[in-house]
Design an enzyme around this catalytic site. Structure first.
Site, PDB file in Angstrom:
ATOM      1  N   SER A  54      -1.874   4.613  -1.524  1.00  0.00           N
ATOM      2  CA  SER A  54      -1.640   5.036  -0.170  1.00  0.00           C
ATOM      3  C   SER A  54      -2.366   3.877   0.680  1.00  0.00           C
ATOM      4  CB  SER A  54      -2.106   6.365   0.060  1.00  0.00           C
ATOM      5  OG  SER A  54      -3.531   6.197   0.459  1.00  0.00           O
ATOM      6  N   LYS A  55      -2.018   3.929   2.104  1.00  0.00           N
ATOM      7  CA  LYS A  55      -2.782   3.077   2.979  1.00  0.00           C
ATOM      8  C   LYS A  55      -4.322   3.234   2.844  1.00  0.00           C
ATOM      9  CE  LYS A  55       0.118   3.734   6.755  1.00  0.00           C
ATOM     10  NZ  LYS A  55       0.218   4.634   7.908  1.00  0.00           N
TER      11      LYS A  55
END
Ligand code: GLU
Length: 487
Positions: free
Chosen positions: A253-254
């Protein structure tokens, strides 16, 4: 007759194209191309709150940048459209009508609150639907619908359903108990289809033969199979691939840094390198090949070589791969890419690049080995595109304020004034004589010249840099640096 392979990539435009989705798109694309089939792009924009046109545009842009062309879909058109779910309500209404005719759906008037209460009262004995509305009298329900009472449409699953079994092209035989699928909602009270209904209607009407997607959808597959069967459609082949993890073992994810294709593009990665890297996240030709072009991917792509265990996204490997692609690139192509980057950074323009292709070619040859991502370029070559260099404080303190730096600058200036032609080889030959003449260490002499000319102690190779900069600017920089030394 062998059926034409038709696959689809069906992003929800609720954000940018994540690398995990990019991999799904890539595998679908490669599979279609390998089989001479059709790659369909469908936009699953049924979530009105989170779907935006900007996201759709960004996803198309990212796919184009990755080189993943689609045969049917937005812009491309095709015979199985529309390709936006929000424009497909007729298809969903048609499918619902079919299911009404065959008695496979029924209206349900239960409110979410009522359902939740009954679920709690049952103490967890069931958690889907207790079929309260399944036995209602049809005349009665027709009247309630007529009067506008809110209702959803539920699938009537068989009373004693057999196991749902399918042969996943990646994971092998998958078996779910028939009771895992309850009478779930196909159409909401506002008339919109749920994902599991819309997706099946679309896959059926778009004649999709293979559904290749992330295993976060594995739990939807039994439901979808039941809907395919209820609609009387062939069930496509399913292939579920495992998720992509960060190096910490958590879903990518980010939090792990760049996670979208756009972010990697902005960080200066080449599309070829990113495609190669993503291709190998859970797929391989064999146990050793790491550099795989799009063509090779297409040539070798088989679903059975998709790995069953989660792949780990390691940005260091991507960085390494990016370097490989940069260095293997044709010189002219790298030069053009470099020019593009320098233009974007406001350092140069197309006119200058067109006027001096050789100069840019020499510069490109000098920087290519030192470039990890395209974003390194402006920093590496910026000193060549400015009228005056600003000498870094640290570089001044460490080098220019040393004893002898002033003398080195004066001597270098005198020497360089006479070098003719002003090329790297002759510049080097001329400057190599200085340390002995000045009775100074070579390192200090060359670092002094480097700091004066580039403003910093770490730069591209010195003699080549001076040649590229040219005599006039070099002498001017030496002049400007002299007052920065100790008198
Ligand atoms: N729109 C869904 C998603 O982005 C598609 C899932 C599927 O491939 O069926 O997850």
């Amino acid at each position: 007759m062998v059926e034409t392979v038709r696959v689809r990539f069906a992003p929800s435009p609720t954000g940018l194209l994540h690398v995990g989705s990019a991999r799904t798109a890539l595998y679908n694309w490669a599979f279609a191309r390998h089989h001479g089939g059709v790659f369909v792009l469908r936009i699953d924009d049924t979530d009105p709150e989170r779907s935006t046109d900007e996201n759709t545009a960004a996803i198309l842009d990212a796919l184009r940048w990755l080189g993943l062309d689609w045969d049917e879909g937005p812009v491309a058109g095709g015979d199985h459209g529309p390709y936006f779910q929000t424009e497909r309500s007729e298809s969903y209404a048609g499918a619902l009508a079919t299911l009404k005719e065959t008695g496979r759906v029924y209206p349900c008037f239960c409110t979410p609150e009522g359902l939740a209460e009954r679920r709690t009262a049952a103490g967890g004995a069931w958690n889907g639907y207790d079929r309260v509305c399944r036995g209602l009298d049809p005349a009665d329900t027709a009247e309630r619908i007529e009067t506008g009472e809110p209702h959803v449409w539920r699938l009537a699953v068989a009373d004693d359903p057999p196991d749902i079994v399918f042969d996943d092209a990646v994971r092998g035989e998958m078996r779910f108990p028939g009771t895992a699928v309850d009478d779930f909602v196909l159409v909401r009270s506002d008339g919109t289809p749920t994902y599991n209904f819309a997706s099946v209607v679309d896959d059926a009407t778009m004649r999709i033969t293979h559904v290749i997607r992330g295993d976060d959808h594995l739990s939807n597959t039994p439901k979808q199979i039941v809907v395919f069967e209820a609609l009387g459609h062939d069930v496509p082949v399913f292939a579920h691939m495992s998720l992509i993890m960060g190096t910490d073992g958590k879903r990518l994810s980010k939090r792990h840094g760049a996670a979208s294709v756009k972010a990697f593009r902005e960080e200066g990665y080449l599309s070829d390198a990113l495609v190669n890297y993503i291709a190998l996240l859970g797929w391989s030709i064999d146990d050793k090949t790491v550099i795989v072009s799009r063509d090779e991917l297409v040539e070798h792509f088989v679903l059975s070589r998709i790995a069953n265990n989660p792949a780990v996204f390691d940005v260091e490997k991507l960085l390494w791969m990016n370097g490989v692609y940069l260095r293997d690139m044709e010189a002219d192509r790298f030069r053009d890419i470099m020019v593009g980057e320098l233009e974007r950074a406001g350092l140069t323009d197309a006119t200058d690049a067109a006027a001096r292709p050789e100069w840019y070619g020499e510069l490109a040859a000098l920087v290519v080995d030192r470039t990890k991502t395209l974003n390194d370029l402006p920093g590496l070559v910026g000193f060549l595109f400015t009228d005056e260099v600003v000498v870094e404080e640290d570089a001044r303190a460490k080098i220019l304020l040393k004893e002898g730096a002033g003398a080195a600058i004066v001597a270098a200036r005198e020497t360089l004034e006479l070098v003719d032609p002003f090329d790297a080889e002759r510049i080097e030959a001329a400057l190599r004589g200085l340390p002995e003449r000045l009775e100074m260490k070579s390192r200090l002499v060359f670092q002094t010249v480097r700091v004066a000319v580039t403003g910093t102690t770490v730069s591209l190779p010195l003699f080549e840099s001076i040649a590229l900069l040219g005599r006039g600017p070099t002498l001017a920089r030496l002049d400007a640096a002299l007052p920065l030394t100790t008198p």
